[in-house]
Design an enzyme around this catalytic site. Sequence first.
Site, mmCIF file in Angstrom:
data_model
loop_
_atom_site.group_PDB
_atom_site.id
_atom_site.type_symbol
_atom_site.label_atom_id
_atom_site.label_comp_id
_atom_site.label_asym_id
_atom_site.label_seq_id
_atom_site.Cartn_x
_atom_site.Cartn_y
_atom_site.Cartn_z
ATOM 1 C CE1 TYR A 28 -3.310 -2.595 0.013
ATOM 2 C CE2 TYR A 28 -4.090 -2.031 2.364
ATOM 3 C CZ TYR A 28 -3.783 -2.881 1.040
ATOM 4 O OH TYR A 28 -4.597 -3.809 0.619
ATOM 5 C CE LYS B 123 2.545 -17.927 -1.422
ATOM 6 N NZ LYS B 123 1.725 -18.848 -1.268
ATOM 7 C CG ASP C 221 -0.398 -19.874 1.399
ATOM 8 O OD1 ASP C 221 -0.034 -19.713 1.741
ATOM 9 O OD2 ASP C 221 -0.939 -20.716 -0.410
ATOM 10 C CG ASP D 253 -6.918 -4.515 4.224
ATOM 11 O OD1 ASP D 253 -7.913 -4.305 5.058
ATOM 12 O OD2 ASP D 253 -6.702 -3.802 3.078
ATOM 13 C CG ASP E 151 -12.003 -7.367 6.029
ATOM 14 O OD1 ASP E 151 -11.607 -6.143 6.639
ATOM 15 O OD2 ASP E 151 -12.597 -6.941 4.964
#
Length: 367
Positions: free
Chosen positions: A140, A195, A227, A251, A255
């Site tokens: 971001y 990752k 993942d 982020d 959620d």
Amino acid sequence: MKQYKIAVLPGDGIGNEITIETLKILKYIQTYYSSFQFEFQIFDAGAERFLKTGVTMPEDTFNHCKAADAILMGAIGLFEARHPDGREVNGDVIFRLRFDLDLYAGIRPVKLFEGVPGPLRDTSKGIDYVVVRENIEGLYASRAGGCNVRDELATDTIIITRTGTTKIVEYAFKLAQKRNGRPIDGKSMVTCVDKANVLSSYAYFRKVYDEVAQKYPHIAKDYAYVDAMALYQVMSPHNYDVLVAENMFADILSDLSSATIGGLGLAPSADIGDNHGLFQPAHGSAPTIAGKNIANPIATILSGAMMLDWLGERHGDAELLQAAKSIEQAISNVLNEGVCLTVDIGGSAGTNQVGDAVIESLHQILK
């Protein structure tokens, strides 16, 4: 008595409704304590303002937020309010505050309250962990610096620095020191989510994590690829205490985690730096239900409690710390009773009814 200036940004959609209930509770609880008083300053910022004036957040509003003791936000953003390049204008507020006030730590508590019908089949082992998000770096950081060439090629660059990663991992381990460990066995643990098996940037994030972790030998180290973490959050959330991750990964995971505890209406958050703090629900402005008195205000009320806790620690105010605990206990009582739930968690209560129920529970706790 200490006076705290709180900059309030109700924002868009349901933002005003949920902010009203939170302010109602904060104004109520301050009457029980002698060490603190709040001065609320309400400012117009957000997508609705952008559509009317072309400016999402005036510079004067930003300066008031910077000068305030804390910032309380409702919800910012509307789908149709966008810059010419397609980005939503809510970043003009949220990212501006995060980046310019160095709010590097995004804190997303994930707690399943009794009485809430979560979607998982078996939650008997409990869900109570925190996602710690690096807030001002990662992918971001390219939000306004990406490249789009002739509408043919678009690129964004991930930014991982030693300084930023050290700060967020330090925050995660210090947070783990203050918690009671993971629900399954009380073990204190910080899980590095990355990752690292594919991208060198995330391998570097993990390298810095390992270096910081050496300073906290009493807290267990743990690793998960992002993942796989999405799977673990659904299958075995009781195994986690504190997760730390890069901006975009955290982020997304925050959620997902909210879905396991009944939805975003129960998901508070804080964006914290060394000198400033912003507190807001993790959900968006939900304009389709705005004005209908059905929005769930609990995430915002819990964010207000997080604000009191942060102010209490920052200023050494035991009464603020106690007030924060009282609000969370009041919410726990209301949810556990199951008689004043909004539609998103299986009830029919209105937004204002939930606020009133929390105040009534607070009255019983504080008297």
